[in-house]
Design an enzyme around this catalytic site. Structure first.
Site, short mmCIF file in Angstrom:
data_model
loop_
_atom_site.label_atom_id
_atom_site.label_comp_id
_atom_site.label_asym_id
_atom_site.label_seq_id
_atom_site.Cartn_x
_atom_site.Cartn_y
_atom_site.Cartn_z
N CYS A 264 58.63 110.11 50.86
CA CYS A 264 58.64 108.74 50.35
C CYS A 264 57.80 108.51 49.11
O CYS A 264 58.34 108.14 48.06
CB CYS A 264 58.19 107.79 51.45
SG CYS A 264 59.17 108.00 52.94
C1 UGA Z 1 55.01 106.12 53.88
C2 UGA Z 1 54.47 104.71 54.11
O1 UGA Z 1 53.17 104.78 54.69
C3 UGA Z 1 55.41 103.90 55.02
O2 UGA Z 1 54.93 102.57 55.13
C4 UGA Z 1 56.80 103.89 54.39
O3 UGA Z 1 57.73 103.18 55.19
C5 UGA Z 1 57.29 105.30 54.23
O4 UGA Z 1 56.36 106.03 53.38
C6 UGA Z 1 58.67 105.27 53.63
O5 UGA Z 1 58.81 104.82 52.49
O6 UGA Z 1 59.63 105.58 54.32
P1 UGA Z 1 54.92 108.44 55.24
O7 UGA Z 1 55.44 109.07 53.99
O8 UGA Z 1 55.55 108.76 56.53
O9 UGA Z 1 54.99 106.83 55.11
O10 UGA Z 1 53.40 108.87 55.37
P2 UGA Z 1 51.96 108.25 55.13
O11 UGA Z 1 51.25 108.21 56.43
O12 UGA Z 1 51.99 107.02 54.34
O13 UGA Z 1 51.30 109.44 54.26
C7 UGA Z 1 51.86 109.86 53.03
C8 UGA Z 1 51.01 110.95 52.41
O14 UGA Z 1 49.79 110.41 51.90
C9 UGA Z 1 50.60 112.08 53.35
O15 UGA Z 1 50.72 113.31 52.68
C10 UGA Z 1 49.15 111.79 53.67
O16 UGA Z 1 48.41 112.95 53.98
C11 UGA Z 1 48.68 111.18 52.35
N1 UGA Z 1 47.52 110.27 52.49
C12 UGA Z 1 47.63 109.13 53.21
C13 UGA Z 1 46.33 110.58 51.85
O17 UGA Z 1 46.21 111.62 51.18
N2 UGA Z 1 45.27 109.70 51.98
C14 UGA Z 1 45.36 108.56 52.67
O18 UGA Z 1 44.37 107.80 52.71
C15 UGA Z 1 46.56 108.26 53.31
#
Ligand code: UGA
Length: 421
Positions: A264
């Site tokens: 995403c």
């Molecule tokens: C993300 C959004 O959080 C959802 O709200 C959205 O619906 C979704 O994309 C989408 O568009 O379908 P997702 O990709 O499943 O969800 O994962 P996240 O938990 O948001 O993490 C994304 C990435 O960011 C991961 O690689 C995670 O490790 C990284 N991350 C997250 C960080 O490096 N630091 C943070 O503080 C949070």
């Protein structure tokens, strides 16, 4: 209500199951017969917490799957479009599946007498619903908007927490026109206590892109701050905690580390940049969000190289999935890290609780271990690339451990090196 969900990928399946758990009668439609059979046999085609239990609860009483789109539409009052919109490297999204489904839905609507609402849930660039989906529905049904309903209802599911997010969203964005459609959508989400936010189609589409881009920007922002903190010997996580106490900022998405991956954030930010550029808008900030993210894996390996040689060393890579709780490796930060390690002629010992099979397709040449402890025991150096909590419980002895995700609360390994803290 009777609801059909077109596309049983990640978003479609969770949407179907979530609506079925809310006592709607749901038909999930997919042209992949294997997936249809799996769903009808209560076997989850993807790994997602709680999905198997949910399928057991809902199939066949409230949920079934089929490959017959027309019948599913004729038998339902609402159809969710949940097909994929993959993007190429320049960020242009492929709308082929959206167009095919809109045409088929239109043809089915032509055969219906009752009011039917089409809901776009796939992530689509602003104006797609208005300029592509709506004309195709009108042309193929021979009806005008108003004779059928249309709604843009973006998904906000995080992988690993998708079902929980579907059932308890912060808000439900409903881009729609007309009282009749509004009434139907209020009934679809009748059991949800979350705030329902009504707007127009393109606003709903942009809310999705802007939300994901802002979250991605928070991550790149804290990673940049983290690099400065590291030079000054400041703990970035203490800084994040302090920043997050300001309600205007909030404590979420301020975890510094290797950066964001998944299907995403990288795709959505890149698509918004491409859209901006095609409209003649300079996207300085969004460009930088991607730039910071792209450079994090190399910055991490450079940090490791300052402490130890990599050539001919056995390097345990703990974590292949793009984040904890999933087997998804799309845009995982582990991919560029492993690539650099191999270029540096290191031997990679890879471990992941769920994503080993997927990464094996990307890197068949590296060694995979079922036991993280064994990989650690055999390694000269350990790199932590995904935030699986279980890695924090391993016995690292005196191994040099480089943590790219800050997974340890208190008991850090003896020879511990935090990436940006
Ligand atoms: C993300 C959004 O959080 C959802 O709200 C959205 O619906 C979704 O994309 C989408 O568009 O379908 P997702 O990709 O499943 O969800 O994962 P996240 O938990 O948001 O993490 C994304 C990435 O960011 C991961 O690689 C995670 O490790 C990284 N991350 C997250 C960080 O490096 N630091 C943070 O503080 C949070």
């Amino acid at each position: 209500m009777n609801i059909s969900v077109i596309g049983t990928g990640y978003v479609g399946l969770i949407t179907g199951v979530g609506l079925a758990l809310n006592n709607h009668k749901v038909i999930c439609v997919d042209n992949n017969k294997e997936k249809v059979e799996m769903i009808n046999s209560k076997i989850p085609p993807i790994f997602e917490k709680g999905l198997e239990e949910a399928l057991n609860k809902t199939v066949p009483s409230n949920l079934s799957a089929s490959d017959n789109l027309e019948k599913a539409v004729l038998d339902s009052d609402v159809s969710f479009i949940c097909v994929g919109t993959p993007c190429d490297e320049k960020g242009k999204c492929d709308l082929t599946a959206i167009k095919v489904v809109s045409e088929e839905l239109g043809k089915a609507l032509a055969k219906k007498n009752s009011f039917h609402v089409v809901v776009v849930k796939s992530t689509v660039i602003p104006s797609t619903t208005e300029k592509i989906v709506l004309p195709l529905l009108e042309k193929n049904s021979g009806k005008k908007l108003g004779e059928f309903g249309l709604c843009m209802n973006p998904e906000t599911l995080r992988e690993g927490f998708a079902l929980q997010d579907f059932l308890n969203p912060d808000r439900i964005i409903l881009g729609l026109r007309g009282e009749e459609t509004k009434k139907v959508m209020e009934e679809v989400y009748g059991k949800f206590s979350s705030q329902k936010f009504f707007c127009d189609f393109s606003e709903a589409e942009m809310i999705k892109y802007a939300s994901n881009s802002l979250l991605a920007a928070k991550i790149s922002f804290i990673n940049e701050i983290g690099k400065i903190c590291k030079k000054l010997d400041i703990d970035t996580y203490k800084v994040s905690e302090g920043i997050g106490l300001d309600k205007r900022i909030s404590p979420f998405f301020l975890n510094a580390g290797l950066g964001f991956g998944g299907s995403c954030f990288p795709k959505d930010v890149t698509a918004l940049i491409a859209e901006g550029k095609s409209l003649g808008v300079n996207t300085f900030l969004l460009d930088a969000v991607i730039q910071v993210n792209e450079t994090q894996p190399k910055t991490f390996v450079d940090f490791v190289k300052k402490e130890t040689e990599l050539k001919n060393k056995k390097i345990a890579v703990l974590g292949l999935a793009f984040k904890e709780g999933t087997d998804d490796i799309r845009e995982s930060r582990s991919i560029p890290v492993i690539k650099i390690l191999l270029e540096e002629k290191a031997e990679v010992l890879a471990v992941d609780p769920k994503a080993e099979e997927n990464m094996n397709k990307e890197f068949p040449e590296i060694n995979y271990f079922d036991s993280s402890q064994k990989a650690v025991d055999l390694a000269d150096v350990v790199l932590i690339l995904t935030d699986w909590k279980e890695f924090s419980l391993l016995d690292f002895k005196d191994k040099l451990v480089f943590d790219g995700r800050n997974i340890f609360n208190k008991n850090k390994p003896l020879n511990y090196k935090g990436f940006l803290w």
